[in-house]
Design a protein around this motif. Structure first.
Motif, PDB file in Angstrom:
ATOM      1  N   UNK A 102       0.828  -1.198   0.000  1.00  0.00           N
ATOM      2  CA  UNK A 102       0.000   0.000   0.000  1.00  0.00           C
ATOM      3  C   UNK A 102       0.869   1.258   0.000  1.00  0.00           C
ATOM      4  N   UNK A 103       1.985   1.209   0.724  1.00  0.00           N
ATOM      5  CA  UNK A 103       2.842   2.385   0.840  1.00  0.00           C
ATOM      6  C   UNK A 103       3.689   2.618  -0.400  1.00  0.00           C
ATOM      7  N   UNK A 104       4.243   1.546  -0.991  1.00  0.00           N
ATOM      8  CA  UNK A 104       5.270   1.724  -2.018  1.00  0.00           C
ATOM      9  C   UNK A 104       4.812   1.435  -3.445  1.00  0.00           C
ATOM     10  N   UNK A 105       3.686   0.798  -3.606  1.00  0.00           N
ATOM     11  CA  UNK A 105       3.221   0.471  -4.947  1.00  0.00           C
ATOM     12  C   UNK A 105       2.057   1.360  -5.342  1.00  0.00           C
ATOM     13  N   UNK A 106       1.779   1.423  -6.644  1.00  0.00           N
ATOM     14  CA  UNK A 106       0.599   2.147  -7.107  1.00  0.00           C
ATOM     15  C   UNK A 106      -0.651   1.453  -6.567  1.00  0.00           C
ATOM     16  N   UNK A 107      -1.761   2.156  -6.464  1.00  0.00           N
ATOM     17  CA  UNK A 107      -2.976   1.528  -5.932  1.00  0.00           C
ATOM     18  C   UNK A 107      -3.373   0.253  -6.663  1.00  0.00           C
TER      19      UNK A 107
END
Length: 322
Positions: free
Chosen positions: A257-262
């Motif tokens: 959730x923090x580092x990838x696109x939605x």
């Protein structure tokens, strides 16, 4: 007075392992470099607290802090780091024991090339066999697809089907890596504070992957040296396999959730969920316990990452934030 290394140990029950950890730090394996040990206790039982009090009375290098609440690993490390006086900080799990020369070797390795930023060593199991838990490759949709389909289980240590484990390498050479485990991790105090320490949203698990990702983004290249060896029992703070897997899954979901696109994060969590489903079905078919079915039932919860506080038994507690 400043020291070379501040060793941060976050304790949560398991007093017999904590005793062995402290023995290794202050006994025959003690570092030659100047050091202090800061034990931050996360609301352990009285037996653990009494052990720490007694050790603090007889061990000049040891300082203790007792939290009335279980704040989690990331917060505990950050609070301990705030108390540190060393020019470097060394994170060490309370169920780990250093081998002679380990801390000094790790310190020399970091001093040799400060652009490494974060360094780690070689981890052994208590029986002397090599553990792959010292470091990992970054997670990817491919590695989580392999988890979802069981390929990473069927082909353990495969560079293709189990890429996160880096299992083809026995940690017997110096190498740059993506993730150094928080079980045995050193950084200069300046670097640690510049990176902001651990992201406190991660209660436990995933915080080290996040820290290393941010270090790489800042231009560092974390690395491992086989000269620094630690024996790590592993998992002594989690009450059950289900509890540990719940924490691991939350940490993975939070990282995505923090580092990838939605869209990528949703796909990743979906693959994790598929992996849990596969293992749940396997348990039913093979009649082998019930580790995974509760996690399947809770998939909508842990798939959000850390929406609530979670203690180290895996039980949910009311959130302390708004």
């Amino acid at each position: 007075m400043s020291v070379d290394v501040s060793i941060l140990v976050i304790t949560y029950n398991a007093p017999e392992w904590i005793a062995q950890c402290l023995d290794s730090l202050t006994g025959e394996s003690r570092p030659r470099a100047s050091f202090e040990v800061i034990a931050f206790d996360n609301a352990s039982g009285e037996e653990t607290k009494q052990l720490l009090r007694e050790r603090a009375e007889t061990t000049p290098e040891l300082r203790t802090h007792f939290s009335p609440d279980n704040l989690g690993f990331a917060v505990g490390v950050n609070r301990a780091a705030e108390m540190a006086t060393g020019r470097t900080v060394l994170l060490m799990n309370p169920d780990a024991m250093i081998k002679p020369g380990a801390v000094d070797a790790l310190l020399a390795f970091l001093d040799e090339d400060p652009t490494r930023g974060i360094v780690g060593g070689r981890v052994l199991y208590p029986d002397g066999s090599v553990s792959l838990t010292s470091c990992f490759a970054q997670p990817s949709l491919w590695s989580w697809f392999c988890y979802a389909t069981g390929l990473s289980t069927a082909f353990k240590r495969s560079s293709l089907f189990d890429p996160e484990s880096m299992g083809h390498w026995d940690r017997d050479s110096v190498r740059d890596v993506d993730i150094i485990s928080g079980a045995f991790l050193m950084a200069t105090t300046e670097t640690w504070r510049a990176l902001g320490g651990f992201d406190e949203k991660f209660f436990m698990y995933g915080e080290d992957a996040d820290l290393n990702r941010r270090a790489a983004d800042a231009g560092f290249h974390p690395a491992i040296t086989p000269a620094a060896v630690v024996v790590h029992a592993g998992g002594k703070s989690s009450s059950t396999k289900t509890a540990k897997q719940r924490l691991l899954l939350r940490g993975k979901a939070e990282y995505a959730i923090k580092h990838w696109t939605p869209g990528r994060a949703r796909a990743g969590v979906g693959l994790l969920t598929a992996g849990v489903a596969l293992r749940s079905v396997g348990e039913v078919v093979l009649r082998r316990g019930e580790t995974w079915r509760p996690l399947w039932n809770e998939r909508a919860d842990w798939g959000k990452g850390w929406p609530t506080r979670v203690d180290l038994t895996g039980d949910r507690e009311p959130s302390t934030t708004s």
